[in-house]
Design an enzyme around this catalytic site. Structure first.
Site, PDB file in Angstrom:
ATOM      1  CE  LYS A 128      -3.537  -2.384   2.785  1.00 34.03           C
ATOM      2  NZ  LYS A 128      -4.472  -2.198   3.935  1.00 34.03           N
TER       3      LYS A 128
ATOM      4  CE1 TYR B 234      -9.213  -2.862   1.207  1.00 30.26           C
ATOM      5  CE2 TYR B 234      -8.605  -0.749   0.235  1.00 30.26           C
ATOM      6  CZ  TYR B 234      -8.260  -1.907   0.932  1.00 30.26           C
ATOM      7  OH  TYR B 234      -6.964  -2.098   1.341  1.00 30.26           O
TER       8      TYR B 234
ATOM      9  CG  ASN C  63      -3.012  -2.754   7.303  1.00 29.07           C
ATOM     10  OD1 ASN C  63      -2.928  -2.359   6.140  1.00 29.07           O
ATOM     11  ND2 ASN C  63      -4.068  -3.386   7.772  1.00 29.07           N
TER      12      ASN C  63
ATOM     13  CG  HIS D 231      -5.195  -6.136  -0.097  1.00 25.36           C
ATOM     14  ND1 HIS D 231      -6.370  -6.138   0.604  1.00 25.36           N
ATOM     15  CD2 HIS D 231      -5.379  -6.983  -1.159  1.00 25.36           C
ATOM     16  CE1 HIS D 231      -7.239  -6.943  -0.015  1.00 25.36           C
ATOM     17  NE2 HIS D 231      -6.660  -7.457  -1.081  1.00 25.36           N
TER      18      HIS D 231
ATOM     19  CD  GLU E 257      -9.161  -8.740  -3.137  1.00 28.05           C
ATOM     20  OE1 GLU E 257      -7.984  -9.125  -3.010  1.00 28.05           O
ATOM     21  OE2 GLU E 257      -9.933  -8.601  -2.167  1.00 28.05           O
TER      22      GLU E 257
END
Ligand code: DAT
Ligand code: MG
Length: 137
Positions: free
Chosen positions: A11, A51, A114, A117, A128
């Protein structure tokens, strides 16, 4: 256990912090295979699609703002049990609960930043991968 493909993202926080190589090294060292990799800034529409399962959550707006805020690295990773295996390498969603030795456990403190993904199942992986690498997997 079958050979699986999964979508992995480093990310924008991970890219900004110079952790792309670290994440890729861990994936390779584990024995998974990189099948595709691309640095790109995600369009808002694609982020909302990616998402979609979180559309009703209070943090959805922030999540989409964050993931579109700067370049990310998208990867298709494959291997024996790669979907669950990558989730283990990543660690728990909340980095404060992630096991030391995992990516989130070693490099992050905030749930919203974080680092990585990874798809959470065979259906989400297919869905995805279709968003990031249309027509390829
Ligand atoms: P994961 O990324 O481990 O699959 P998820 O699918 O539940 O976790 O959530 C997607 C992302 O949304 C997660 O990586 C960080 C963000 N997020 C999840 N829960 C959150 C919360 N309670 N507050 C803020 N951001 C959250
Ligand atoms: Mg998820």
């Amino acid at each position: 256990m079958a050979i699986e493909r999964t979508l992995i993202l480093v990310k924008p926080d991970g890219v900004k912090r110079g952790l792309v190589g670290e994440v890729v090294a861990r994936i390779e060292r584990k024995g998974f295979t990189l099948e595709a990799m691309e640095l790109r800034t995600l369009e808002r529409e694609k982020a909302e699609e990616h998402y979609a399962e979180h559309a009703d959550r209070p943090f959805f707006g922030e999540l989409v703002d964050f993931i579109t805020s700067a370049p990310l690295v998208a990867m298709c990773v494959s291997g024996e049990g790669a979907i669950a295996g990558m989730r283990t390498l990543m660690g728990a969603t909340n980095p404060l609960e992630a096991t030391p030795g995992s990516i989130r456990g070693d490099f992050a403190t905030q749930i919203g930043e974080n680092i990585v993904h990874g798809s959470d199942g065979t259906e989400s992986a297919q869905r995805e991968l279709g968003i990031f690498f249309p027509g390829r997997f």
